[in-house]
Design an enzyme around this catalytic site. Structure first.
Site, PDB file in Angstrom:
ATOM      1  N   CYS A 165       0.955  -1.482   0.081  1.00 22.55           N
ATOM      2  CA  CYS A 165      -0.102   0.100  -0.017  1.00 22.55           C
ATOM      3  C   CYS A 165       0.792   1.331  -0.010  1.00 22.55           C
ATOM      4  CB  CYS A 165      -0.905   0.091   1.162  1.00 22.55           C
ATOM      5  SG  CYS A 165      -1.894  -1.558   1.173  1.00 22.55           S
ATOM      6  N   HIS A 305      -2.937   7.572   6.824  1.00 18.29           N
ATOM      7  CA  HIS A 305      -3.165   6.245   6.201  1.00 18.29           C
ATOM      8  C   HIS A 305      -4.395   5.748   6.456  1.00 18.29           C
ATOM      9  CE1 HIS A 305      -2.272   2.334   4.133  1.00 18.29           C
ATOM     10  NE2 HIS A 305      -2.279   1.947   5.448  1.00 18.29           N
ATOM     11  N   GLU A 316      -0.728   4.795  14.210  1.00 16.97           N
ATOM     12  CA  GLU A 316      -0.607   6.060  13.424  1.00 16.97           C
ATOM     13  C   GLU A 316      -0.832   7.271  14.232  1.00 16.97           C
ATOM     14  OE1 GLU A 316      -1.224   8.001   9.117  1.00 16.97           O
ATOM     15  OE2 GLU A 316      -2.468   6.444   9.748  1.00 16.97           O
ATOM     16  N   LYS A 337      -9.491   7.872   2.917  1.00 17.00           N
ATOM     17  CA  LYS A 337     -10.021   6.413   2.749  1.00 17.00           C
ATOM     18  C   LYS A 337     -11.451   6.186   3.218  1.00 17.00           C
ATOM     19  CE  LYS A 337      -5.644   3.881   2.733  1.00 17.00           C
ATOM     20  NZ  LYS A 337      -4.673   5.249   2.963  1.00 17.00           N
ATOM     21  N   HIS A 342     -10.009   1.821   0.280  1.00 20.47           N
ATOM     22  CA  HIS A 342      -8.470   1.628   0.359  1.00 20.47           C
ATOM     23  C   HIS A 342      -7.951   1.097  -1.182  1.00 20.47           C
ATOM     24  CE1 HIS A 342      -4.364   1.069   1.191  1.00 20.47           C
ATOM     25  NE2 HIS A 342      -4.479   0.153   2.359  1.00 20.47           N
ATOM     26  N   PHE A 403       1.602  -3.598   3.979  1.00 18.72           N
ATOM     27  CA  PHE A 403       2.032  -5.041   4.395  1.00 18.72           C
ATOM     28  C   PHE A 403       3.426  -5.297   4.108  1.00 18.72           C
ATOM     29  CE2 PHE A 403      -2.669  -6.947   3.720  1.00 18.72           C
ATOM     30  CZ  PHE A 403      -2.901  -6.148   4.783  1.00 18.72           C
TER      31      PHE A 403
END
Length: 417
Positions: A165, A305, A316, A337, A342, A403
């Site tokens: 991502c 994010h 975060e 998002k 996403h 990831f």
């Protein structure tokens, strides 16, 4: 050596909430959700039956039928977004040196639909290998960058970044670096992803990564809300034209803003879960600030994010509070998002445009779908819940985490000569 300044002179976006960059921005500010029941395939047997799909997209409107069949939707999306950005930047191919124009484009997965379809057809057959001769060039993650370069004759640096991502944020950082090191005058950068298919939804369902709020898709993406329970899968592409400042001024280009810093880090912790204290996120934001030679107090907005997962949002936020200290309470924080879903490898490019336009227009897009406060978040932080907020945005930072523990952040600042 003297590093060149780098500006953004063109943008393009094909997203679940808008098929052009202006449409995308207007929908962001209006707080529009792009989520709905999946139309691409029968999802009735899947745990998650909704996604943020690109709306009313027909490849025949952009490519002839023979050409379209040689490309995966991931590449269709990339080419459409790049074409908008190239036109928006006013690039005259007869006047610019195409040897000095590169393409660096990100994708986390690439042609997943092509891979799924080809393997499914083989499994349904009699065991005789009958594969499409374009199977491999349709599927490989780097093909979008190659197709863009071939379409325009751009012969400069050309490759694809793959970091889950964080992929398209890494692409933007690499493009920024190549230009300021004088390896290119212009680079078409961004990212594309097309994972709303059986393999994409099924795979993320198996990980328990997706929201299963099938009764209310539009409100399923709930970053920082007490009842968040997974992300909403999105698809699409976005592209930015990064350009050497002197080159942009010489050709009379319009300038959206300046890209001034990029940071990269690794969690080195877990294949899918973030570091619980947000260590990687902390390091990447500090790296971006250091690269930009800026202090935390110089920023006004962080496009986080913010995937709407139980662990990720907490990690975060912890990192933001550590990096920004007391200034964290003067920031606007938001997760776009909540509207787009996403977009995986395309998320960084889409959110970079959101951050850039917030700087240009002095308005911060909201985090929609906030219903219930989570006591784990400091109530004095401004998450820009539910409505856009007007304010001066001198500079904005955009975070992406992938990831494997890949983290990347970029900073955009108002342009001044």
């Amino acid at each position: 050596m003297r590093l060149s300044r780098v500006v953004v002179t063109g943008i393009g976006a094909l997203t679940p909430i808008g098929s052009t960059a202006p449409e995308f921005w207007d929908a962001l500010i209006a707080g529009k959700s792009g989520a709905g029941l999946i139309t691409r395939f029968d999802a009735s047997k899947f745990k998650t039956q909704f996604a943020c799909e690109v709306k009313n997209f027909d490849a025949a409107n952009f490519f002839d039928r023979k050409e379209a069949r040689k490309m995966d939707p991931c590449t269709h999306y990339a080419l459409v977004a790049a074409d908008e950005a190239v036109k928006d930047a006013g690039l005259d191919l007869e006047k610019i040196n195409c040897d000095r124009v590169g393409v660096i484009f990100g994708s986390g997965i690439g042609g997943l639909e092509t891979f799924y379809n080809e393997c499914s057809e083989f499994a349904r057959g009699d065991g005789t290998p009958r594969f499409n001769p374009f199977f491999i060039p349709k599927m490989i993650a780097d093909i979008s960058a190659g197709q863009i370069s071939m379409r325009y004759g751009f012969r400069g640096p050309n490759f694809t970044t793959v970091s889950a991502c964080a992929s398209s944020t890494n692409a933007i950082i690499d493009a920024f670096t190549y230009i300021r090191l004088n390896k290119a005058n212009i680079i078409v950068t961004g990212g594309s992803e097309a994972a709303v298919n059986q393999a994409g939804v099924g795979g993320f369902n198996a990980m328990h990564a997706l929201s299963t709020r099938n009764d209310s898709p539009e409100t399923a993406s709930r970053p920082f809300d007490l009842d968040r329970e997974g992300f909403v899968l999105g698809e699409g592409a976005a592209s930015l034209i990064l350009e050497n400042l002197d080159h942009a001024i010489a050709r009379g280009a319009k300038i959206y803003g300046e890209i001034v810093g990029g940071g990269m880090s690794a969690d080195a912790h877990h294949i899918t879960a973030p570091h619980p204290e947000g260590l990687g996120a902390l390091n990447v934001m500090r790296a971006a600030l250091e690269d930009a030679e800026m202090n935390p107090e110089d920023l006004d907005y962080v496009n986080v994010h913010g995937t709407s997962t139980p662990l990720g949002d907490i990690a975060e936020t912890k990192a933001i509070q550590k990096v920004f200290g007391n200034h964290a309470y003067k920031l606007n924080i938001s997760s776009t998002k909540s509207m787009t879903g996403h977009l995986l490898g395309a998320a960084g490019a889409v959110e970079a445009i959101a951050a850039l336009l917030s700087v240009k227009n002095d308005i911060v897009p909201p985090t929609i779908n906030h219903f219930t406060d989570d006591p784990q978040f400091d109530p004095n932080l401004n998450f820009t819940f539910n409505k856009a907020q007007k304010r001066e945005v001198r500079a904005a930072l955009s975070n992406t985490f992938g990831f494997g523990g890949h983290n990347a952040s970029v900073i955009f600042r108002k342009f001044s000569a």
